[in-house]
Write a protein that holds these residues in place. Sequence first.
Motif, PDB file in Angstrom:
ATOM      1  N   UNK A  62     -14.585   7.718 -50.277  1.00 23.56           N
ATOM      2  CA  UNK A  62     -13.492   6.887 -50.765  1.00 23.56           C
ATOM      3  C   UNK A  62     -13.292   5.748 -49.784  1.00 23.56           C
ATOM      4  N   UNK A  63     -13.087   4.550 -50.288  1.00 20.57           N
ATOM      5  CA  UNK A  63     -12.964   3.369 -49.425  1.00 20.57           C
ATOM      6  C   UNK A  63     -11.626   2.691 -49.683  1.00 20.57           C
ATOM      7  N   UNK A  64     -10.982   2.245 -48.620  1.00 18.27           N
ATOM      8  CA  UNK A  64      -9.712   1.532 -48.757  1.00 18.27           C
ATOM      9  C   UNK A  64      -9.545   0.570 -47.597  1.00 18.27           C
ATOM     10  N   UNK A  65      -8.748  -0.468 -47.835  1.00 16.89           N
ATOM     11  CA  UNK A  65      -8.395  -1.409 -46.780  1.00 16.89           C
ATOM     12  C   UNK A  65      -7.032  -1.029 -46.220  1.00 16.89           C
ATOM     13  N   UNK A 106     -11.251  -2.135 -43.171  1.00 17.95           N
ATOM     14  CA  UNK A 106     -11.778  -1.320 -44.268  1.00 17.95           C
ATOM     15  C   UNK A 106     -12.360  -0.029 -43.701  1.00 17.95           C
ATOM     16  N   UNK A 107     -11.964   1.096 -44.290  1.00 24.16           N
ATOM     17  CA  UNK A 107     -12.415   2.404 -43.802  1.00 24.16           C
ATOM     18  C   UNK A 107     -12.963   3.227 -44.955  1.00 24.16           C
ATOM     19  N   UNK A 108     -13.807   4.189 -44.623  1.00 30.89           N
ATOM     20  CA  UNK A 108     -14.372   5.103 -45.612  1.00 30.89           C
ATOM     21  C   UNK A 108     -14.067   6.539 -45.206  1.00 30.89           C
ATOM     22  N   UNK A 109     -13.669   7.347 -46.163  1.00 29.12           N
ATOM     23  CA  UNK A 109     -13.422   8.769 -45.928  1.00 29.12           C
ATOM     24  C   UNK A 109     -14.454   9.548 -46.747  1.00 29.12           C
ATOM     25  N   UNK A 110     -15.056  10.562 -46.149  1.00 27.55           N
ATOM     26  CA  UNK A 110     -16.209  11.229 -46.763  1.00 27.55           C
ATOM     27  C   UNK A 110     -15.963  12.712 -47.024  1.00 27.55           C
ATOM     28  N   UNK A 111     -16.695  13.223 -47.992  1.00 27.02           N
ATOM     29  CA  UNK A 111     -16.768  14.673 -48.164  1.00 27.02           C
ATOM     30  C   UNK A 111     -18.170  15.055 -48.615  1.00 27.02           C
ATOM     31  N   UNK A 112     -18.579  16.260 -48.173  1.00 24.82           N
ATOM     32  CA  UNK A 112     -19.864  16.813 -48.584  1.00 24.82           C
ATOM     33  C   UNK A 112     -19.851  18.306 -48.314  1.00 24.82           C
ATOM     34  N   UNK A 113     -20.937  18.975 -48.614  1.00 19.07           N
ATOM     35  CA  UNK A 113     -21.018  20.428 -48.444  1.00 19.07           C
ATOM     36  C   UNK A 113     -21.963  20.745 -47.306  1.00 19.07           C
ATOM     37  N   UNK A 114     -21.418  21.008 -46.142  1.00 21.74           N
ATOM     38  CA  UNK A 114     -22.261  21.369 -44.996  1.00 21.74           C
ATOM     39  C   UNK A 114     -22.760  22.802 -45.135  1.00 21.74           C
TER      40      UNK A 114
END
Length: 463
Positions: A275-278, A27-35
């Motif tokens: 977002x998380x997916x296996x 299981x992995x997570x992909x991230x986004x934000x405003x640096x």
Amino acid sequence: MLIQSMKFFLKSSSVLLNIYRMSSKCTVAVCQFTATNNKEENFKVVKSLLKESVEKKAQIVFLPEASDFIAKDKHEFKALAEPLTGPLISSYCSLAKDLNIWISLGGYHEMYDASTIYNSHVVINNQGEIKSVYRKIHLFDVSIPDKNIHLRESDTNRGGNEIVPPVQTPLGLLGLSICYDLRFPEISTLLRKLNADVLTYPSAFTSGTGKAHWEPLLRARAIENQCYVIAAAQYGKHNNKRISYGQAMIVDPWGKIIAECPKYSDDVSTNQSIGVAELDLDIIKRIRTEMPVILHRRNDIYSLNLVNCRQDIDDDKIYEFADKKIPGKTVFYVTKHSFAFTNIRCVVPGHVLVSSLRKAKRLQDLTEEEIADLFQTTVKVSKAVEKMYNAQSSTVCVQDGKFAGQTIPHVHAHILPRKENDFSNNDDIYLHLAKHDTADESKLIRTLAEQIDEASVLRKYFY
């Protein structure tokens, strides 16, 4: 008794099979934000994203390019950059260990030395150890006036010079790239040839180019290489000059988006999301078996080969140099076709050798790929030796054949770091080089310990 034994065997086999099946998934997570230009606040956001990912059972978290900061100008950029030994990376390593999670730090402004900053993709394991570092090869130097895009990454960053071999992680072999690299499919093809299971593209795509190309390019890289693609992304308005598109996503090897974050919009209320997916490596195997694209490549008509890619060094191995035996501990850099090692006799401090791995007497006996690799390696080694010995130039010499002064019948290049006035007559170095292997120069022979010590320091420039 036999029946009971068979039942136990079948039960044990079933358990082992289940363990195997479990180990093929991650299981992995992909991230986004405003640096922004506030490193402390950026780290707080990252910390919250990591904790949320852990709560959702992620084993690896992927962060976008420039997760450390996005500066307002060149001066601020240089002031904020840190080395890999700096406090920010130390904080990331501690966080990975504390949360028991792997981190793909997609784009870190690495202050390599006083004049060199790299855009570096750093992979940290759940023990807080740096497992791999890729330095962005393709720099984004683009001006599109009608889209208000004016960016010259080369004004602040230096381009890397190596495709890093895929790193082993809980989700398989991870191929590292960064943002603009996405537009160069050669990298993804080469990483696939190096057995990558997953391709990564942490990015800060502009809003204009993101709308047009972001999703099609990511899906194409997944489909053509039959790999999972994970693309963390910057999102939103960083300052008055820069807006990023967002839409961080995970794409499966069939080209289907299996996790996705929002695209940039003034209406979106939050600027950070995951977002998380296996991921299942068995799916990769099935797709590659049903449609063996890589086997259908016409290498008799066209080919794509990696010119220079570092390999692991085996300290216990004996490397062959004609009839000489080179201890692995004196070797400090190895590629597919070449190896660099410290010298038993030095004309000047830092005098090292680069040789072909395959025994070949002359340059003409090497293939085109071996020749390219040899000289690419020579250039990289000369840069490292100059840094180590604070030299300003290098004498690079290949004695190609007996009558050119070659005393060891195996292709090799001498690299001699040079300083001002190191010889009263500059070209005298060639006279010293011509006789440095002769018996009357035996006083120049160094101990094995000296060679090993020098190699251990030089390795730090490559590994």
